[in-house]
Enzyme design. Structure first.
Site, mmCIF file in Angstrom:
data_model
loop_
_atom_site.group_PDB
_atom_site.id
_atom_site.type_symbol
_atom_site.label_atom_id
_atom_site.label_comp_id
_atom_site.label_asym_id
_atom_site.label_seq_id
_atom_site.Cartn_x
_atom_site.Cartn_y
_atom_site.Cartn_z
ATOM 1 N N GLU A 254 -74.163 -9.611 21.485
ATOM 2 C CA GLU A 254 -74.494 -10.582 22.529
ATOM 3 C C GLU A 254 -75.970 -10.416 22.860
ATOM 4 O OE1 GLU A 254 -73.299 -12.008 27.022
ATOM 5 O OE2 GLU A 254 -73.663 -9.907 26.579
ATOM 6 N N HIS A 326 -66.436 -16.808 29.084
ATOM 7 C CA HIS A 326 -66.126 -16.463 30.470
ATOM 8 C C HIS A 326 -67.375 -16.408 31.345
ATOM 9 C CE1 HIS A 326 -67.604 -12.984 28.464
ATOM 10 N NE2 HIS A 326 -67.726 -12.345 29.618
HETATM 11 C C1 NOJ Z 1 -72.208 -10.016 29.469
HETATM 12 C C2 NOJ Z 1 -70.775 -10.311 29.744
HETATM 13 O O1 NOJ Z 1 -70.340 -11.381 28.959
HETATM 14 C C3 NOJ Z 1 -70.670 -10.576 31.218
HETATM 15 O O2 NOJ Z 1 -69.420 -11.090 31.599
HETATM 16 C C4 NOJ Z 1 -70.989 -9.300 31.954
HETATM 17 O O3 NOJ Z 1 -70.982 -9.559 33.334
HETATM 18 C C5 NOJ Z 1 -72.363 -8.758 31.556
HETATM 19 N N1 NOJ Z 1 -72.578 -8.800 30.152
HETATM 20 C C6 NOJ Z 1 -72.513 -7.341 31.994
HETATM 21 O O4 NOJ Z 1 -71.648 -6.523 31.260
#
Ligand code: NOJ
Length: 547
Positions: A254, A326
């Site tokens: 990510e 999400h």
């Molecule tokens: C990315 C995640 O997708 C998100 O939901 C989360 O709040 C942050 N990273 C911190 O872990």
């Protein structure tokens, strides 16, 4: 040996467990619920599941604050339920990937509890700094969720860094012991049989030495010094070399702020450290940088994002294709139209499902769920939404409207299974309110309607898998200047498809690009039964095939 890269032939379904399906009636979605619905997920044509975190966690960030990396939270059914889900998925030929959240832990994790008390070997597991003169913060960095990135810990008498919520202290990845822990966690899950990881904000794990003030970023200060930080590739290569290379698994990074060229340093098939990357550009066509700085939806911006990743990764790496997860509001409400819910949900599906990459479908997306607009701000559960509401200077009504538009909770309401109480999500009291449109939009009703969004997803995914040009072909976009029409083709030696998507709520005149003779092709997918070749209905989509 050349890797098989099986993920290239798959479609993944994202389960955000607490709102997916409650199997034991306590109001919280769980793995018993997932077990019940494995056949449903499979019936969509999805052959993999990505689980957002389901580990033990105090829940400050709905599970992204982990307090034990080697267990499954009891409220989700514990290890016993997980093993059944994993076996059940594998028995159906499905893969399972876990969320690996190692930029930070929960402050309730044993490591942090020991670190704050300077108990070895945990003393330097986190990023601690003494207060400056007059209690000044160690630097000017912002957290992503709750004000400044530093919180003072009375026990240790120092500040700790948290790039997210106060209860999510950042790990010190420069400490080799921490990296060993990460590798052990990976091994633990891979040995148990999981098939890979989605690595949470993994581009943040290496912070610039000295943690200098950030004078570059106007918001999210600090990002210039921790996103794509100095040792990130080195650490990721170490994880690959010491762990991932020993397993038939795959990884998705990510990456909140990244461009294709930079992405290739992580995911180039020849020498990258990871396999795919979740970039944010395709979910930023109606905002700047964050959903909380809204702008008018721009189709051109969206097309630029999709096209640049298609063009730049071709032959070098592989795209993650997604429109929802999400962390962002629902796509029908953002890029489509609630008035044309059914048409626009289908059009958006066609728009991304025929591109090159591995598609992800987020729970509820397959029935076209829309944004949630509660009257009471107390209904919100998300730490970021609550902070932004409480710290905004706008009127209460305007603040509420801001959440309706931007909150992550819009995509976190329980999945709408049927029109019974609580949308069939739970027989108990749901941990979070159900979107009140569940009587109109739900799975049961769409199962019975051959023309539903749900059945359109099934058909589109089936088609996608049958077309060699989607997997291996060359992408080309047409009329990129149009603010209403998205037109692209995929072409390989055997076949060509043309994907036509209208983003207009009015009729649009349509002519195929030069060289495409519609009469010689076959329309293999569409969201209107009767449509005149030269006019597109509101939010119409068509896929044509030439062989
Ligand atoms: C990315 C995640 O997708 C998100 O939901 C989360 O709040 C942050 N990273 C911190 O872990």
């Amino acid at each position: 040996m050349e890797r098989s890269r099986w993920y290239k032939d798959m479609v993944f379904y994202q389960v955000w467990c607490r709102s997916f399906r409650d199997g034991n009636g306590d109001g919280m979605g769980d793995l018993w619920g997932v077990l019940e619905k494995l056949d449903y997920i499979k019936s969509l044509g999805c052959d993999g599941i990505w689980f957002s975190p389901i580990y033990p966690s105090p829940g400050a960030d709905c599970g992204y604050d982990i307090s034990d990396y080697r267990d499954i939270a009891p409220e989700f059914g514990g290890m016993e339920a997980f093993r059944q889900v994993l076996d059940g998925a594998h028995a159906r030929g499905m893969k399972v990937i876990m969320d690996l959240v190692v930029n930070h832990t929960s402050d309730e994790h044993e490591w942090f509890q020991k670190s704050r008390r300077r108990i070895e070997p945990y003393t330097d597991y986190y990023i601690w700094r003494p207060a400056g003169e007059n209690g000044k913060l160690p630097n000017n960095w912002d957290s992503n969720f709750e004000g400044k990135a530093w919180t003072y810990d009375e026990v240790r008498g120092e500040y700790y860094l948290h790039l997210f919520a106060v209860k999510q202290p950042d790990l010190n990845m420069d400490n080799p012991k921490v990296r060993e822990e990460v590798k052990d966690i990976m091994r633990f899950w891979l040995e148990l049989g999981v098939d890979g990881f989605r690595e949470d904000v993994i581009t943040y794990i290496s912070k610039k030495e000295g943690l200098p003030d950030d004078h570059i970023f106007p918001i999210y200060k600090g990002m210039a010094h921790y996103n794509h930080g100095p040792h990130v590739h080195e650490y990721l290569a170490e994880f690959k070399r010491d762990v991932l290379d020993y397993y038939d698994c795959f990884t998705i990074a990510e990456a909140p702020l990244v461009w294709p060229k930079q992405a290739l340093r992580y995911i180039d098939e020849k020498n990258g450290q990871l396999d795919m990357m979740i970039q944010f550009q395709c979910v930023a066509a109606d905002c700047l940088f964050t959903d909380y700085i809204p702008t008018k939806f721009s189709l051109r911006k969206m097309k630029r994002a999709f096209s640049s990743w298609q063009y730049r990764l071709r032959g070098k790496s592989w795209n993650v294709l997604y429109l929802e997860n999400h962390d962002h509001p629902r796509i029908v409400s953002r890029y489509g139209s609630e008035k044309f819910q059914k048409e626009s949900a289908k059009m958006l599906a066609a728009m991304y499902l025929f591109q090159q990459g591995t598609p992800f479908v987020y729970q509820g997306q397959e029935i076209g769920m829309t944004n949630w607009r509660p009257d009471d701000p107390k209904a919100y559960r998300d730490v970021q939404s609550i902070y932004n509401y409480e710290h905004s200077k706008k009127s209460p009504q305007k603040r509420l409207e801001m959440l309706w538009r931007s909150s992550r909770d819009s995509a976190r309401t329980p999945v709408q299974w049927d029109d019974s109480e609580n949308a069939g999500f739970s027989t108990g009291t749901p941990w979070m309110a159900v979107n009140e449109n569940y009587r109109k939009i739900n799975v049961a009703q769409q199962e019975n309607d051959p023309d539903s969004v749900l059945n359109f997803y099934r058909k589109a995914i089936r088609l996608r898998k049958s077309l060699s040009c989607v997997r291996n072909g060359i992408y080309r976009e047409y009329r990129h200047w149009s603010g209403k029409l998205y037109l692209y083709s995929m072409k390989d030696k055997r076949q060509t498809i043309l994907v036509v998507c209208s983003f207009s709520d009015k009729e649009l005149p349509f002519k195929a690009p030069a060289g495409f003779i519609l009469a010689d092709g076959e329309k293999i997918l569409g969201n209107y039964r009767n449509s005149d070749e030269e006019t597109l209905n509101p939010y119409e989509c068509r896929v044509y095939l030439w062989k």
